[in-house]
Design an enzyme around this catalytic site. Structure first.
Site, short mmCIF file in Angstrom:
data_model
loop_
_atom_site.label_atom_id
_atom_site.label_comp_id
_atom_site.label_asym_id
_atom_site.label_seq_id
_atom_site.Cartn_x
_atom_site.Cartn_y
_atom_site.Cartn_z
N ARG A 273 5.72 -14.42 -9.42
CA ARG A 273 4.31 -14.71 -9.68
C ARG A 273 3.55 -14.71 -8.37
O ARG A 273 3.89 -15.45 -7.45
CB ARG A 273 4.17 -16.07 -10.39
CG ARG A 273 2.77 -16.34 -10.87
CD ARG A 273 2.68 -17.62 -11.67
NE ARG A 273 2.73 -18.81 -10.83
CZ ARG A 273 2.46 -20.03 -11.26
NH1 ARG A 273 2.15 -20.23 -12.53
NH2 ARG A 273 2.52 -21.06 -10.44
N THR B 145 -3.20 -14.51 -7.28
CA THR B 145 -3.79 -13.95 -8.50
C THR B 145 -3.16 -14.57 -9.75
O THR B 145 -3.72 -14.45 -10.84
CB THR B 145 -3.56 -12.43 -8.56
OG1 THR B 145 -2.14 -12.20 -8.70
CG2 THR B 145 -4.07 -11.75 -7.31
N ASP C 74 9.07 -26.27 -8.61
CA ASP C 74 9.37 -24.84 -8.72
C ASP C 74 10.87 -24.68 -9.03
O ASP C 74 11.72 -24.97 -8.18
CB ASP C 74 9.01 -24.14 -7.41
CG ASP C 74 9.19 -22.63 -7.50
OD1 ASP C 74 10.25 -22.18 -7.96
OD2 ASP C 74 8.27 -21.91 -7.08
N ASP D 101 12.85 -22.45 -6.51
CA ASP D 101 13.08 -23.08 -5.21
C ASP D 101 14.08 -24.23 -5.33
O ASP D 101 14.93 -24.43 -4.45
CB ASP D 101 11.77 -23.63 -4.64
CG ASP D 101 10.81 -22.52 -4.25
OD1 ASP D 101 11.17 -21.34 -4.39
OD2 ASP D 101 9.69 -22.84 -3.83
C1 PRP Z 1 8.11 -19.11 -11.97
C2 PRP Z 1 8.87 -19.43 -13.24
C3 PRP Z 1 8.34 -18.42 -14.22
C4 PRP Z 1 6.91 -18.26 -13.78
C5 PRP Z 1 6.04 -19.09 -14.68
O1 PRP Z 1 8.72 -18.06 -11.33
O2 PRP Z 1 10.26 -19.35 -13.09
O3 PRP Z 1 9.01 -17.16 -14.15
O4 PRP Z 1 6.81 -18.76 -12.44
O5 PRP Z 1 4.71 -18.92 -14.36
P1 PRP Z 1 3.67 -18.20 -15.30
O6 PRP Z 1 3.93 -18.70 -16.71
O7 PRP Z 1 2.34 -18.68 -14.77
O8 PRP Z 1 3.85 -16.73 -15.18
P2 PRP Z 1 8.23 -17.50 -9.90
O9 PRP Z 1 7.21 -16.44 -10.10
O10 PRP Z 1 7.85 -18.66 -9.03
O11 PRP Z 1 9.49 -16.77 -9.36
P3 PRP Z 1 10.96 -17.34 -9.06
O12 PRP Z 1 11.64 -17.56 -10.38
O13 PRP Z 1 11.58 -16.25 -8.27
O14 PRP Z 1 10.81 -18.63 -8.28
#
Ligand code: PRP
Length: 207
Positions: free
Chosen positions: A102, A106, A198, A201
């Site tokens: 994500r 944005t 997160d 993380d």
């Molecule tokens: C986080 C989480 C989801 C997403 C949720 O992943 O694991 O995939 O954000 O957010 P959204 O519903 O607003 O799209 P991230 O993009 O942080 O990546 P990661 O799993 O690599 O930490």
């Protein structure tokens, strides 16, 4: 879109560990694994089975096996922490990886990997991602499997925000959501509150 909140004392205890900021990564991963087993167990309750017969030492007995094992679709990175538990319950299932990051400015999902088969006709899919925040990532992932003509699409997540559920429902892409909690709201950075931070993380330590 049906939303099921898994309300179970063991699930609640594991969720509490995940929420607790004092839980270190090894215990976070373990709690996520254990909670994922419970969520996937619930999410697979309606899978079709075929009947057959086995021979016990005392004679024939009716038996069942899964008609078509569902595809498991973990959303990287954080969904990786749910995959092992899902595979323990569904060892025959194939796995299609969906890599999304994500963009924190944005809030749009940036795709960097897809290994989902092109044709999923007649197959159910379990999309695995601990967090449903804005719903952008889940929408992207579920669109991939819908475009491949998946049958029943289920999202299995640990936490959901009301905003994400509403957004995902509006897409019409998902049949059912299984989660351990629908939390209060998203904050200005689109993090689930109270949430758990997160999930990527907290499992893997780096962004
Ligand atoms: C986080 C989480 C989801 C997403 C949720 O992943 O694991 O995939 O954000 O957010 P959204 O519903 O607003 O799209 P991230 O993009 O942080 O990546 P990661 O799993 O690599 O930490």
């Amino acid at each position: 879109m049906d939303v099921f909140i898994v309300d179970h004392p063991v699930a609640a205890a594991r969720l509490a560990q995940l929420r607790d900021e004092a839980t270190p990564p090894p215990l976070f991963r373990q709690a996520l694994h254990e909670l994922s087993r419970l969520l996937v167990y619930e999410a697979t309750g309606d899978l079709e089975t075929n009947e057959y017969e086995v021979q016990t030492p005392l004679g024939p007995a009716p038996a069942e096996r899964l008609a078509v094992p569902p595809l498991l679709a973990p959303v990287l990175r954080a969904g990786l922490g749910m995959l092992g538990a899902a595979q323990e319950l569904l060892p025959e299932s194939e796995v299609g990886f969906i890599g999304l990051r994500r963009d924190e400015e944005t809030l749009e999902p940036d795709s960097y990997l897809t290994t989902v088969p092109d044709d999923l006709a007649g197959r159910s899919v379990l999309v695995l991602d601990p967090m449903l925040a804005t719903g952008g990532s889940a929408e992207h992932a579920c669109r991939i499997v819908r475009d491949a003509k998946a049958d029943l699409v289920s999202l299995v997540c640990v936490l959901a925000a009301p905003e994400g559920i509403e957004a995902l429902e509006a897409t019409g892409l998902v049949d059912q959501v299984y989660t351990a909690s629908v939390d209060s709201h998203l904050n200005q950075a689109a993090f689930i509150v109270p949430g758990l931070g997160d999930a990527g993380d907290r499992q893997f330590g780096i962004q």
